[in-house]
Scaffold this motif. Structure first.
Motif: not given
Length: 262
Positions: A36-37, A42-43, A64-67, A85-86
């Motif tokens: 959900p992050l 992205s929104s 990809m950034g979250l991974i 993570a954000s």
């Protein structure tokens, strides 16, 4: 905040299994729980981007950034993963868009000219300069200047993976260090940087300060801010662009002073 802490505690066993035991299913579960992050970040970034940029592309870059964040995060330090993570997700999306050449060279050149104009004039007058003064400096009409702001609104985002100086490998992310690890020189520089930014924010117009506060501190989208302030989304986008360009000008002066003194 309470929900974030509960989420962190709920996932602590997964973090241990992944970081201490290298159990891949735990890593996959963490990624799925924080997806959900990606949608949230992205929104927010989608506001003001060209219609040619699809939400699917933003989400792909964000995943990809979250991974990357899950792989590099050190849960043992007690920091908030959602915040870390954000930043990673945001940086990954921006980097992905840049690699796709999403901003034409001409638009970046416009942004640079406006940023330089704010930096020079506000240093000269020691106050917030007006649209008329910027327009006169750039030798364009105020109408053309407003259009320039609209054109460059999509460039007023930056990645913490960008280098601080073009010739350096050190990135903004490298400055996000543990509070306990700061050395005296870093603390002095950070103090003056915060002081410079505080003064710069004071020089923003009331509407610009409101947009900055609602967007970065209250985390409203530009369309939501438009509703709050009873203005059009394009006007909010212009105010945001002007505020960021003013602040960039201040940071540019701070950087120049810092490197001249060093």
């Amino acid at each position: 905040m309470i929900e974030q802490k509960q989420s962190q505690l709920a996932n602590i066993e997964l973090w241990k299994q992944w970081k201490e035991e290298g159990w891949v299913p735990a890593k996959q579960s963490l990624i799925e729980s924080y997806l959900p992050l990606v949608d949230y970040v992205s929104s927010r970034l989608a506001i003001g981007l060209p219609k040619s940029v699809s939400k699917e592309d933003l989400s792909s870059f964000g995943v990809m950034g979250l991974i990357d964040a899950v792989e590099k995060f050190d849960y043992a330090r007690g920091l908030q993963f959602e915040t870390y993570a954000s930043w990673r997700i945001r940086g990954s999306i921006i980097d992905g868009l840049r690699q796709g050449d999403w901003v034409p060279r001409s638009v970046r050149e416009k942004a640079k000219k406006v940023e330089d104009a704010y930096q020079k004039l506000e240093q000269q007058y020691l106050r917030s300069v007006t649209d008329a003064e910027i327009s006169a400096y750039l030798q364009v009409s105020e109408t053309d200047f407003q259009q320039m702001l609209q054109d460059i609104s999509i460039t007023t985002v930056c990645s913490i993976d960008d280098p601080i100086r073009e010739e350096d490998s050190e990135t903004r992310l490298s400055l996000l260090v543990d509070e306990k690890a700061k050395n005296p020189e870093f603390q002095v520089n950070e103090f003056y940087l915060k002081d410079s930014l505080a003064k710069a924010i004071e020089r923003l117009t009331e509407k610009e300060r409101t947009v900055v506060s609602l967007f970065y501190f209250e985390e409203l989208s530009l369309s939501e801010i438009a509703e709050v302030m009873c203005l059009s989304p394009s006007r909010i986008s212009q105010l945001h662009s002007k505020a960021i360009l003013r602040l960039k000008g201040v940071l540019g002066r701070f950087k120049n002073q810092l490197f001249q003194d060093s």
